[in-house]
Design an enzyme around this catalytic site. Structure first.
Site, PDB file in Angstrom:
ATOM      1  N   HIS A  60       1.967 -11.192   5.987  1.00  8.00           N
ATOM      2  CA  HIS A  60       2.529 -10.843   6.736  1.00  8.00           C
ATOM      3  C   HIS A  60       3.378 -12.559   6.348  1.00  8.00           C
ATOM      4  CE1 HIS A  60       0.811  -8.064   9.707  1.00  8.00           C
ATOM      5  NE2 HIS A  60       0.115  -8.649   8.983  1.00  8.00           N
ATOM      6  N   HIS A  82      -1.307 -11.123  15.730  1.00  2.00           N
ATOM      7  CA  HIS A  82      -1.951 -10.274  16.073  1.00  2.00           C
ATOM      8  C   HIS A  82      -2.600 -11.163  17.478  1.00  2.00           C
ATOM      9  CE1 HIS A  82      -1.429  -9.543  11.989  1.00  2.00           C
ATOM     10  NE2 HIS A  82      -1.008  -8.017  12.325  1.00  2.00           N
ATOM     11  N   TYR A  84      -5.810 -10.621  17.455  1.00  2.00           N
ATOM     12  CA  TYR A  84      -7.424 -11.682  16.787  1.00  2.00           C
ATOM     13  C   TYR A  84      -6.782 -13.077  16.628  1.00  2.00           C
ATOM     14  CZ  TYR A  84      -5.319  -9.776  12.197  1.00  2.00           C
ATOM     15  OH  TYR A  84      -4.193  -9.673  11.204  1.00  2.00           O
ATOM     16  N   ALA A 112      -1.378  -0.962   8.898  1.00  2.00           N
ATOM     17  CA  ALA A 112      -2.860  -0.794   7.303  1.00  2.00           C
ATOM     18  C   ALA A 112      -3.645  -0.877   9.135  1.00  2.00           C
ATOM     19  CB  ALA A 112      -3.001  -2.193   7.158  1.00  2.00           C
ATOM     20  N   MET A 210      -6.047  -2.876  13.826  1.00  2.00           N
ATOM     21  CA  MET A 210      -5.827  -3.913  15.258  1.00  2.00           C
ATOM     22  C   MET A 210      -4.398  -4.443  15.323  1.00  2.00           C
ATOM     23  SD  MET A 210      -8.296  -6.347  12.870  1.00  2.00           S
ATOM     24  CE  MET A 210      -9.998  -5.760  11.936  1.00  2.00           C
ATOM     25  N   SER A 211      -3.912  -3.565  15.492  1.00  2.00           N
ATOM     26  CA  SER A 211      -2.535  -3.725  15.971  1.00  2.00           C
ATOM     27  C   SER A 211      -1.667  -3.447  16.322  1.00  2.00           C
ATOM     28  CB  SER A 211      -1.496  -4.435  14.623  1.00  2.00           C
ATOM     29  OG  SER A 211      -0.806  -3.325  13.765  1.00  2.00           O
ATOM     30  N   ASN A 234      -8.521   2.172   3.430  1.00  2.98           N
ATOM     31  CA  ASN A 234      -9.672   2.756   3.654  1.00  2.98           C
ATOM     32  C   ASN A 234     -10.619   3.115   4.235  1.00  2.98           C
ATOM     33  OD1 ASN A 234      -9.016   0.118   5.240  1.00  2.98           O
ATOM     34  ND2 ASN A 234     -11.386   0.553   5.527  1.00  2.98           N
ATOM     35  N   HIS A 246     -10.159  -8.153   3.506  1.00  2.00           N
ATOM     36  CA  HIS A 246      -8.663  -8.187   3.600  1.00  2.00           C
ATOM     37  C   HIS A 246      -7.518  -7.902   2.588  1.00  2.00           C
ATOM     38  CE1 HIS A 246      -5.010  -8.516   5.448  1.00  2.00           C
ATOM     39  NE2 HIS A 246      -4.112  -9.435   5.145  1.00  2.00           N
TER      40      HIS A 246
END
Ligand code: HPA
Length: 278
Positions: A60, A82, A84, A112, A210-211, A234, A246
């Site tokens: 990023h 994010h 997290y 992703a 996660m976003s 994946n 990652h």
């Protein structure tokens, strides 16, 4: 969220960019190379924008870019923050508030994601038709500012039908396989267990990440039209010979980035043309 912070950030961006755009694009992990397609680029690191939180995640880049694509002006967020990372959802969605203040009416969000639907092959692209919010939090929690949007916003068309139709038509035209499915957002940062993936599948999700969902909620709150695209990097909770990391996500997004970029470019040009002829 403090409205004056949004104003300060947008004022600085207006001054530095000198030009306006009505389209905003948020690029997810490893997808930042899309900016290579832009001309007349102006870049501002997030760290120079007042009240804008910077990301700590590799892949990023962390800059706000203005540019043109076949003379169409666009704002591109090269990287996001994010939940997290420990930030509040207010911080995570601050950039979407700023884009609105800058005059953005259409938002393209990308990410992703791990594929849950086993017929969706890693390396492919998925158009998001709907989402499930499993973050355990909502960016609109707290006092509502009516000038930004309603207390209880409707999300039945969180991902605009017309934009989805256009995206599918463009994919067909350039002979790109484009899956369409439901994206579920989890808090992360650990990847899912096989049992969790089984649960997410039962819930009706096709891909997990996660976003994106907080940004889409806030964009809808402000009346923006949204189009979402996931790069399937994946199989979720894959049981391959090695552990999922990652690096693998970044490697696959790098491999997909060319077809992703070509698709996005064609989509933006087509959408612009069709909006003008209305
Ligand atoms: N799970 C959650 N987020 C992800 C994944 C995954 O498998 N791949 C890329 N982002």
């Amino acid at each position: 969220m403090n409205p004056s912070h949004v104003l300060e950030a947008s004022q600085l961006l207006n001054e530095r960019m000198g030009q306006k755009a009505s389209l905003g694009i948020i690029l997810g992990s490893g997808l930042g190379t899309f900016v290579d397609y832009l001309e007349n680029k102006k870049e501002i690191p997030y760290s120079q924008i007042p009240h804008w939180t910077t990301s700590s995640v590799s892949g990023h880049k962390g800059q706000f870019v203005f540019g043109t694509l076949s003379n169409i002006p666009v704002y591109v967020l090269q990287g996001r923050i994010h939940y997290y990372e420990g930030h509040s959802l207010e911080e995570v969605t601050f950039p979407v508030r700023v884009l609105k203040q800058l005059g953005v009416t259409t938002l393209i969000v990308t990410n992703a994601a791990g594929s849950i639907n086993r017929s969706y092959k890693p390396g492919g692209l998925m158009l998001i038709k709907d989402h499930i919010n499993l973050l355990g939090a909502n960016p609109l929690r707290g006092l509502n500012s009516p000038e930004w949007g309603p207390r209880f916003p409707d999300l039945t068309q969180a991902y605009d039908d017309t934009l989805r139709k256009k995206a599918k038509a463009v994919a067909k035209k350039i002979k790109l396989k484009l899956y369409e499915g439901v994206y579920v957002a989890v808090a992360g940062p650990s990847y899912e267990t096989p049992a969790e993936v089984k649960m997410l599948k039962t819930l009706g999700a096709d891909a997990v990440g996660m976003s994106t969902v907080p940004e889409v909620i806030v964009a809808n709150h402000q009346g923006m039209k949204v189009c979402g695209i996931s790069c399937l990097t994946n199989a979720a909770a894959h049981t391959g010979a090695h552990k999922l990391g990652h690096e693998e996500v970044l490697k696959v997004t790098k491999e997909i980035s060319k077809k992703f970029g070509l698709f996005l470019k064609e989509f933006i040009i087509t959408d612009h043309r069709s909006s003008r002829t209305k």
